[in-house]
Design a protein around this motif. Structure first.
Motif, PDB file in Angstrom:
ATOM      1  N   ASN A  64      50.053   3.428  11.159  1.00  0.00           N
ATOM      2  CA  ASN A  64      49.601   4.308  12.234  1.00  0.00           C
ATOM      3  C   ASN A  64      50.674   4.487  13.308  1.00  0.00           C
ATOM      4  OD1 ASN A  64      47.491   5.933  13.324  1.00  0.00           O
ATOM      5  ND2 ASN A  64      46.971   4.312  14.764  1.00  0.00           N
ATOM      6  N   GLN A  65      51.928   4.174  12.985  1.00  0.00           N
ATOM      7  CA  GLN A  65      52.996   4.210  13.984  1.00  0.00           C
ATOM      8  C   GLN A  65      53.579   5.594  14.232  1.00  0.00           C
ATOM      9  OE1 GLN A  65      55.485   0.823  12.400  1.00  0.00           O
ATOM     10  NE2 GLN A  65      55.509   0.337  14.580  1.00  0.00           N
ATOM     11  N   PHE A  66      53.278   6.554  13.385  1.00  0.00           N
ATOM     12  CA  PHE A  66      53.892   7.874  13.498  1.00  0.00           C
ATOM     13  C   PHE A  66      52.826   8.911  13.818  1.00  0.00           C
ATOM     14  CE2 PHE A  66      56.193   5.311  10.361  1.00  0.00           C
ATOM     15  CZ  PHE A  66      57.399   5.176  11.030  1.00  0.00           C
ATOM     16  N   GLY A  67      52.727   9.270  15.074  1.00  0.00           N
ATOM     17  CA  GLY A  67      51.770  10.283  15.501  1.00  0.00           C
ATOM     18  C   GLY A  67      50.320   9.859  15.356  1.00  0.00           C
ATOM     19  N   TRP A  68      50.061   8.574  15.248  1.00  0.00           N
ATOM     20  CA  TRP A  68      48.705   8.047  15.115  1.00  0.00           C
ATOM     21  C   TRP A  68      47.954   8.767  13.999  1.00  0.00           C
ATOM     22  CZ3 TRP A  68      50.901   9.373  19.819  1.00  0.00           C
ATOM     23  CH2 TRP A  68      51.353   8.301  20.562  1.00  0.00           C
ATOM     24  N   GLN A  69      48.639   8.904  12.853  1.00  0.00           N
ATOM     25  CA  GLN A  69      48.106   9.685  11.743  1.00  0.00           C
ATOM     26  C   GLN A  69      47.349   8.852  10.703  1.00  0.00           C
ATOM     27  OE1 GLN A  69      51.554  11.921  10.445  1.00  0.00           O
ATOM     28  NE2 GLN A  69      51.256  13.429  12.058  1.00  0.00           N
ATOM     29  N   GLU A  70      47.161   7.561  11.001  1.00  0.00           N
ATOM     30  CA  GLU A  70      46.340   6.716  10.134  1.00  0.00           C
ATOM     31  C   GLU A  70      45.434   5.850  11.004  1.00  0.00           C
ATOM     32  OE1 GLU A  70      44.436   6.291   7.705  1.00  0.00           O
ATOM     33  OE2 GLU A  70      46.048   6.362   6.241  1.00  0.00           O
ATOM     34  N   PRO A  71      44.434   6.483  11.644  1.00  0.00           N
ATOM     35  CA  PRO A  71      43.584   5.752  12.591  1.00  0.00           C
ATOM     36  C   PRO A  71      42.491   4.908  11.939  1.00  0.00           C
ATOM     37  CG  PRO A  71      42.886   8.027  12.477  1.00  0.00           C
ATOM     38  CD  PRO A  71      44.132   7.911  11.620  1.00  0.00           C
ATOM     39  N   GLY A  72      42.182   5.133  10.665  1.00  0.00           N
ATOM     40  CA  GLY A  72      41.036   4.481  10.034  1.00  0.00           C
ATOM     41  C   GLY A  72      41.234   3.013   9.732  1.00  0.00           C
ATOM     42  N   ASN A  73      40.107   2.361   9.433  1.00  0.00           N
ATOM     43  CA  ASN A  73      40.162   0.976   8.961  1.00  0.00           C
ATOM     44  C   ASN A  73      40.322   0.989   7.436  1.00  0.00           C
ATOM     45  OD1 ASN A  73      37.594   1.163   7.654  1.00  0.00           O
ATOM     46  ND2 ASN A  73      36.559   0.697   9.586  1.00  0.00           N
ATOM     47  N   SER A  74      40.439  -0.172   6.843  1.00  0.00           N
ATOM     48  CA  SER A  74      40.712  -0.270   5.404  1.00  0.00           C
ATOM     49  C   SER A  74      39.672   0.452   4.556  1.00  0.00           C
ATOM     50  CB  SER A  74      40.805  -1.734   4.976  1.00  0.00           C
ATOM     51  OG  SER A  74      41.955  -2.323   5.528  1.00  0.00           O
ATOM     52  N   ASP A  75      38.395   0.307   4.887  1.00  0.00           N
ATOM     53  CA  ASP A  75      37.346   0.976   4.107  1.00  0.00           C
ATOM     54  C   ASP A  75      37.441   2.495   4.234  1.00  0.00           C
ATOM     55  OD1 ASP A  75      36.314  -1.419   3.150  1.00  0.00           O
ATOM     56  OD2 ASP A  75      34.802  -1.565   4.732  1.00  0.00           O
ATOM     57  N   GLU A  76      37.680   2.975   5.436  1.00  0.00           N
ATOM     58  CA  GLU A  76      37.802   4.423   5.650  1.00  0.00           C
ATOM     59  C   GLU A  76      39.009   4.987   4.907  1.00  0.00           C
ATOM     60  OE1 GLU A  76      35.845   4.640  10.142  1.00  0.00           O
ATOM     61  OE2 GLU A  76      37.969   4.140   9.907  1.00  0.00           O
ATOM     62  N   ILE A  77      40.112   4.258   4.935  1.00  0.00           N
ATOM     63  CA  ILE A  77      41.323   4.696   4.247  1.00  0.00           C
ATOM     64  C   ILE A  77      41.077   4.746   2.738  1.00  0.00           C
ATOM     65  CG2 ILE A  77      43.719   4.075   3.700  1.00  0.00           C
ATOM     66  CD1 ILE A  77      43.799   2.816   6.599  1.00  0.00           C
ATOM     67  N   ALA A  78      40.469   3.700   2.190  1.00  0.00           N
ATOM     68  CA  ALA A  78      40.190   3.652   0.750  1.00  0.00           C
ATOM     69  C   ALA A  78      39.263   4.786   0.331  1.00  0.00           C
ATOM     70  CB  ALA A  78      39.587   2.298   0.370  1.00  0.00           C
ATOM     71  N   THR A  79      38.230   5.038   1.121  1.00  0.00           N
ATOM     72  CA  THR A  79      37.294   6.124   0.819  1.00  0.00           C
ATOM     73  C   THR A  79      37.999   7.462   0.838  1.00  0.00           C
ATOM     74  OG1 THR A  79      35.440   4.864   1.697  1.00  0.00           O
ATOM     75  CG2 THR A  79      35.156   7.250   1.578  1.00  0.00           C
ATOM     76  N   ILE A  95      49.663  -1.656   8.262  1.00  0.00           N
ATOM     77  CA  ILE A  95      50.725  -2.468   8.856  1.00  0.00           C
ATOM     78  C   ILE A  95      51.587  -1.631   9.796  1.00  0.00           C
ATOM     79  CG2 ILE A  95      50.896  -4.012   6.854  1.00  0.00           C
ATOM     80  CD1 ILE A  95      53.496  -2.396   6.119  1.00  0.00           C
ATOM     81  N   ASP A  96      52.475  -2.314  10.497  1.00  0.00           N
ATOM     82  CA  ASP A  96      53.579  -1.667  11.202  1.00  0.00           C
ATOM     83  C   ASP A  96      54.801  -1.763  10.298  1.00  0.00           C
ATOM     84  OD1 ASP A  96      52.011  -1.169  13.407  1.00  0.00           O
ATOM     85  OD2 ASP A  96      52.996  -2.631  14.712  1.00  0.00           O
ATOM     86  N   VAL A  97      55.601  -0.704  10.280  1.00  0.00           N
ATOM     87  CA  VAL A  97      56.821  -0.715   9.472  1.00  0.00           C
ATOM     88  C   VAL A  97      58.075  -0.851  10.333  1.00  0.00           C
ATOM     89  CG1 VAL A  97      55.747   0.571   7.590  1.00  0.00           C
ATOM     90  CG2 VAL A  97      56.978   1.815   9.380  1.00  0.00           C
ATOM     91  N   ASN A  98      57.940  -0.627  11.625  1.00  0.00           N
ATOM     92  CA  ASN A  98      59.051  -0.740  12.571  1.00  0.00           C
ATOM     93  C   ASN A  98      58.643  -1.631  13.734  1.00  0.00           C
ATOM     94  OD1 ASN A  98      60.799   1.110  11.238  1.00  0.00           O
ATOM     95  ND2 ASN A  98      59.786   2.842  12.227  1.00  0.00           N
ATOM     96  N   GLY A  99      59.637  -2.096  14.456  1.00  0.00           N
ATOM     97  CA  GLY A  99      59.373  -2.835  15.691  1.00  0.00           C
ATOM     98  C   GLY A  99      59.150  -4.313  15.479  1.00  0.00           C
ATOM     99  N   ALA A 100      58.781  -4.963  16.568  1.00  0.00           N
ATOM    100  CA  ALA A 100      58.629  -6.420  16.577  1.00  0.00           C
ATOM    101  C   ALA A 100      57.527  -6.902  15.636  1.00  0.00           C
ATOM    102  CB  ALA A 100      58.343  -6.905  18.004  1.00  0.00           C
ATOM    103  N   LYS A 101      56.524  -6.076  15.405  1.00  0.00           N
ATOM    104  CA  LYS A 101      55.408  -6.475  14.552  1.00  0.00           C
ATOM    105  C   LYS A 101      55.511  -5.915  13.131  1.00  0.00           C
ATOM    106  CE  LYS A 101      52.213  -6.935  18.401  1.00  0.00           C
ATOM    107  NZ  LYS A 101      50.980  -6.438  19.031  1.00  0.00           N
ATOM    108  N   ALA A 102      56.699  -5.460  12.750  1.00  0.00           N
ATOM    109  CA  ALA A 102      56.888  -4.914  11.396  1.00  0.00           C
ATOM    110  C   ALA A 102      56.528  -5.961  10.351  1.00  0.00           C
ATOM    111  CB  ALA A 102      58.320  -4.440  11.205  1.00  0.00           C
ATOM    112  N   ASP A 103      55.830  -5.526   9.328  1.00  0.00           N
ATOM    113  CA  ASP A 103      55.443  -6.405   8.232  1.00  0.00           C
ATOM    114  C   ASP A 103      56.694  -6.935   7.520  1.00  0.00           C
ATOM    115  OD1 ASP A 103      52.853  -7.037   6.453  1.00  0.00           O
ATOM    116  OD2 ASP A 103      54.586  -6.724   5.133  1.00  0.00           O
ATOM    117  N   PRO A 104      56.657  -8.184   7.060  1.00  0.00           N
ATOM    118  CA  PRO A 104      57.802  -8.749   6.338  1.00  0.00           C
ATOM    119  C   PRO A 104      58.258  -7.906   5.140  1.00  0.00           C
ATOM    120  CG  PRO A 104      56.264 -10.488   6.907  1.00  0.00           C
ATOM    121  CD  PRO A 104      55.602  -9.194   7.284  1.00  0.00           C
TER     122      PRO A 104
END
Length: 159
Positions: A64-79, A95-104
């Motif tokens: 959801n880091q780019f233009g807040w284009q993935e606002p849903g939770n896991s169930d909403e995304i899967a559906t 996950i986050d792909v950039n920044g301090a909280k980027a996923d490993p």
């Protein structure tokens, strides 16, 4: 992180998804979003998934880091993915792909293959990383690269 196969991100149900189960497969990792101009790429990703079956593993990582284009939770995304694109490949935890909280996973991928002009940060949704059967990151593609255009490279990696 010493190896691609040492990674174990969380799936959509918060369970580890160990990458060591991917040994011997070509892997395509994509940061995905449901409300993006590139979202229709889900269709081509699913077509690749059906074409290659067990030889290639496609993994979607909602972000959801780019233009807040993935606002849903896991169930909403899967559906959304199933209803609109018939997605049958794993779509893991958001996950986050950039920044301090980027996923490993993305810290590793970016450390192995830089993007345009040597930049390491992911520029937008639907950037793609292609990993060979030995766990080496061999290619990185921008969001504008259509998944169907990767078939020649994937075929080469499968030989």
């Amino acid at each position: 992180m010493s190896s691609f196969y040492d990674l174990a991100p969380l799936d959509a149900k918060d369970q580890p998804y160990p990458f060591d189960q991917l040994k011997g497969k070509v892997v395509l990792i994509v940061n995905v979003a449901s409300k993006c101009g590139f979202t229709p790429q889900y269709k081509e990703l699913e077509e690749l998934n059906k074409k290659y079956g067990d030889n290639v593993q496609i993994l979607g990582f909602p972000c959801n880091q780019f233009g807040w284009q993935e606002p849903g939770n896991s169930d909403e995304i899967a559906t959304f993915c199933l209803a609109n694109y018939g997605v049958s490949f794993p779509v893991l935890k958001k996950i986050d792909v950039n920044g301090a909280k980027a996923d490993p996973v993305y810290k590793f991928l970016k450390s192995q293959k830089s993007g345009l002009l040597g930049l390491t940060r992911v520029k937008w949704n639907f950037e793609k990383f292609l990993i060979d059967k030995e766990g080496k990151v061999v290619e990185r593609y921008s969001s504008v690269t259509k998944p169907a255009s990767l078939t020649g490279t994937i075929d080469g990696l499968l030989k």
